[in-house]
Design a protein around this motif. Structure first.
Motif, PDB file in Angstrom:
ATOM      1  N   SER A 211       0.825  -1.205   0.000  1.00  0.00           N
ATOM      2  CA  SER A 211       0.000   0.000   0.000  1.00  0.00           C
ATOM      3  C   SER A 211       0.861   1.257   0.000  1.00  0.00           C
ATOM      4  CB  SER A 211      -0.924   0.007   1.218  1.00  0.00           C
ATOM      5  OG  SER A 211      -1.795  -1.104   1.200  1.00  0.00           O
TER       6      SER A 211
ATOM      7  N   THR B 261      -5.178  -1.422  -4.554  1.00  0.00           N
ATOM      8  CA  THR B 261      -5.595  -2.753  -5.007  1.00  0.00           C
ATOM      9  C   THR B 261      -4.749  -3.208  -6.187  1.00  0.00           C
ATOM     10  OG1 THR B 261      -7.861  -2.222  -4.316  1.00  0.00           O
ATOM     11  CG2 THR B 261      -7.558  -4.135  -5.740  1.00  0.00           C
TER      12      THR B 261
ATOM     13  N   LEU C 192      -9.930  -4.347   0.333  1.00  0.00           N
ATOM     14  CA  LEU C 192      -9.520  -3.495  -0.775  1.00  0.00           C
ATOM     15  C   LEU C 192     -10.717  -3.279  -1.704  1.00  0.00           C
ATOM     16  CD1 LEU C 192      -6.019  -5.060  -1.530  1.00  0.00           C
ATOM     17  CD2 LEU C 192      -6.459  -2.835  -0.489  1.00  0.00           C
TER      18      LEU C 192
END
Length: 307
Positions: A26, A61, A79
């Motif tokens: 992320s 994602t 996500l």
């Protein structure tokens, strides 16, 4: 009655967490601050429904799929839904969003390193990758005995990607090089020198040198390998593009070529470089790991010092 009360207590105690998911893939807040202004923004004057999923969640994602190597349908439920993320990935590939973000970040990284935004020299090489389930432009590389595709990269002297072309593995390196170098001066007018390995220029076929000089105004310089040395060699200039392939290798999605379309395979390379450059601009550059990357980083520092 006792059973119903117990169930009620358990349901009440359950927590529906709306916190932002945190995975190693992320984006950090600093990295998102670098990327966010470069992504397209919905124009409310054009009507349509508001975005259902935040752009940051969509990018996270895509990065999860890229770094973990999982199938789109296997992304975690915290996500964005896989079909929504894939739809945005496909749309941003088609409209050139990934390319625009990548090119802007590359220029910013070069400026931050004290270099001209436009490079004057580049390094070219290819990598054969096995295709998993077929798709567009799949062939057989008889030299490396690989059925799949070739990733042809042209990088600057810092290892940042200038152009990435994915084509069938059956295409010879010299023919693939023309796909990469064709029209390169229109995008990078200052590039006049390209380093390659001996496979692009040899006694059998040296046509790439003449073609590049005549059509693109480029000087092709081959960096030969020392035949007396066995095993891995750190060759001048050529190690730069090898290190770029090593950077891409950190993303498990690029360990093989899982994409059905070559355009999506090229986009995944750009997304991987976007992640790397955003971290660098945010002051969160990943330290080199392993003897190859450590040696490459040391030689890059020596080259910059000598310049």
């Amino acid at each position: 009655m006792i059973f119903a009360a117990t169930v009620s207590v358990k349901i009440t105690a359950m927590c529906v967490c709306a916190c932002k998911p945190s995975y190693s893939s992320s984006l950090t807040d600093a990295q998102w601050a670098v990327i966010e202004p470069l992504l397209p923004v919905r124009d409310p004057r054009r009507a349509g429904r508001p975005l259902k999923f935040p752009r940051r969640l969509v990018v996270d994602t895509v990065l999860y799929v890229l770094v973990s190597g999982c199938a789109w349908r296997l992304v975690p439920h915290d996500l964005a839904p896989w079909d929504a993320a894939y739809r945005w990935f496909r749309a941003w590939t088609a409209d050139g969003t990934w390319n625009r973000v990548h090119d802007t970040l590359r220029e910013r990284v070069r400026v931050a390193d004290g270099r001209d935004p436009q490079p004057s020299a580049a390094v070219l090489d290819s990598q054969s990758a096995r295709s998993h389930q077929g798709g567009q432009a799949v062939g057989y590389d008889a030299g490396k005995r690989v059925r799949g595709r070739k990733r042809h990269l042209l990088v600057d002297t810092c290892g940042l990607v200038l152009r990435a072309v994915v084509h069938s593995a059956s295409v010879q390196d010299r023919a693939g090089a023309k796909l990469v170098l064709a029209g390169i001066r229109s995008s990078f007018p200052q590039v006049g020198l390209v380093w390659v390995d001996g496979g692009y220029v040899n006694v059998v076929d040296a046509g790439l040198v003449g073609w590049a000089a005549e059509h693109e105004g480029l000087e092709i310089v081959a960096v030969p390998r020392n035949a007396d040395v066995k095993g891995f060699q750190v060759l001048p200039r050529r190690w730069v593009v090898e290190r770029t392939f090593s950077w891409l290798g950190r993303c498990r999605r690029l360990a093989r070529d899982y994409e059905r379309k070559t355009a999506h395979a090229e986009a995944m390379i750009k997304v991987a470089m976007i992640r790397l450059m955003a971290a660098r601009l945010a002051g969160e550059e990943i330290e080199p790991h392993g003897p190859i990357e450590t040696e490459a980083a040391r030689r890059l520092a020596d080259d910059l010092k000598n310049e």
